[in-house]
Motif scaffolding. Structure first.
Motif, PDB file in Angstrom:
ATOM      1  N   PRO A 189     -65.330 -21.742 -15.676  1.00  0.00           N
ATOM      2  CA  PRO A 189     -66.342 -20.687 -15.478  1.00  0.00           C
ATOM      3  C   PRO A 189     -66.465 -19.757 -16.692  1.00  0.00           C
ATOM      4  N   ALA A 190     -65.343 -19.390 -17.287  1.00  0.00           N
ATOM      5  CA  ALA A 190     -65.374 -18.498 -18.446  1.00  0.00           C
ATOM      6  C   ALA A 190     -65.969 -19.208 -19.666  1.00  0.00           C
ATOM      7  N   VAL A 191     -65.669 -20.491 -19.827  1.00  0.00           N
ATOM      8  CA  VAL A 191     -66.243 -21.261 -20.940  1.00  0.00           C
ATOM      9  C   VAL A 191     -67.762 -21.324 -20.783  1.00  0.00           C
ATOM     10  N   ALA A 192     -68.236 -21.541 -19.555  1.00  0.00           N
ATOM     11  CA  ALA A 192     -69.681 -21.593 -19.316  1.00  0.00           C
ATOM     12  C   ALA A 192     -70.335 -20.261 -19.678  1.00  0.00           C
ATOM     13  N   GLU A 193     -69.700 -19.151 -19.301  1.00  0.00           N
ATOM     14  CA  GLU A 193     -70.251 -17.836 -19.621  1.00  0.00           C
ATOM     15  C   GLU A 193     -70.198 -17.572 -21.125  1.00  0.00           C
ATOM     16  N   ALA A 194     -69.103 -17.955 -21.783  1.00  0.00           N
ATOM     17  CA  ALA A 194     -69.014 -17.782 -23.237  1.00  0.00           C
ATOM     18  C   ALA A 194     -70.104 -18.592 -23.926  1.00  0.00           C
ATOM     19  N   GLY A 195     -70.363 -19.800 -23.450  1.00  0.00           N
ATOM     20  CA  GLY A 195     -71.428 -20.625 -24.012  1.00  0.00           C
ATOM     21  C   GLY A 195     -72.793 -19.980 -23.834  1.00  0.00           C
ATOM     22  N   ARG A 196     -73.025 -19.386 -22.644  1.00  0.00           N
ATOM     23  CA  ARG A 196     -74.291 -18.694 -22.392  1.00  0.00           C
ATOM     24  C   ARG A 196     -74.467 -17.542 -23.379  1.00  0.00           C
ATOM     25  N   ARG A 197     -73.395 -16.787 -23.614  1.00  0.00           N
ATOM     26  CA  ARG A 197     -73.456 -15.654 -24.549  1.00  0.00           C
ATOM     27  C   ARG A 197     -73.691 -16.124 -25.977  1.00  0.00           C
TER      28      ARG A 197
END
Length: 140
Positions: free
Chosen positions: A119-127
């Protein structure tokens, strides 16, 4: 039960996210994670992140902001992830990792992330994608 925080670093540099492949323990070896480790008693999570990235990768990093959410690792242990900026040094695997990769946002699915990091990797990718789009838009 006291809950201890493990801090993971979404270390970003030049539009890419650093992924670290675990070499230990055996049940995690070969899977990828955001580098980091346990906060020590009396240490802030931001201080822990700076220390852990120095110890694990040999770099200096600046914590930026926490990615919302927390993910259980095992009873009494939860993962918090912070974005961080590489200040100095070239990351190199040391103790618990045998390979590092800088991944562009469209490459994040190319490695087998530990479940709790996804989940955190997905959010970091979005950012990262949002920052790249903003940088590519003149006058913003």
């Amino acid at each position: 039960m006291t809950v201890r925080v493990v801090v993971g670093g979404a270390l970003c540099h030049q539009g890419r996210l650093l992924a670290a492949r675990r070499s230990a323990p055996p049940e995690l070896a070969g899977r990828w994670e955001l580098p980091g480790g346990k906060a020590e008693p009396g240490e802030s999570v931001a201080e822990a992140l700076v220390r852990e990235l120095r110890e694990e990768l040999g770099v200096e990093a600046e914590p930026l902001e926490r990615i919302p959410g927390e993910w259980p690792l095992r009873p009494g242990l939860v993962l918090h992830v912070w974005t961080a900026r590489l200040v100095s040094g070239e990351p190199a695997p040391r103790e618990d990792h045998d390979e590092l990769r800088w991944l562009a946002p469209d490459e994040l699915d190319s490695v087998d992330w530990l479940d709790q990091d996804r989940p955190a990797v997905a959010e970091a990718g979005r950012r990262l994608r949002a920052a790249a789009a903003a940088a590519a838009t003149p006058g913003v």
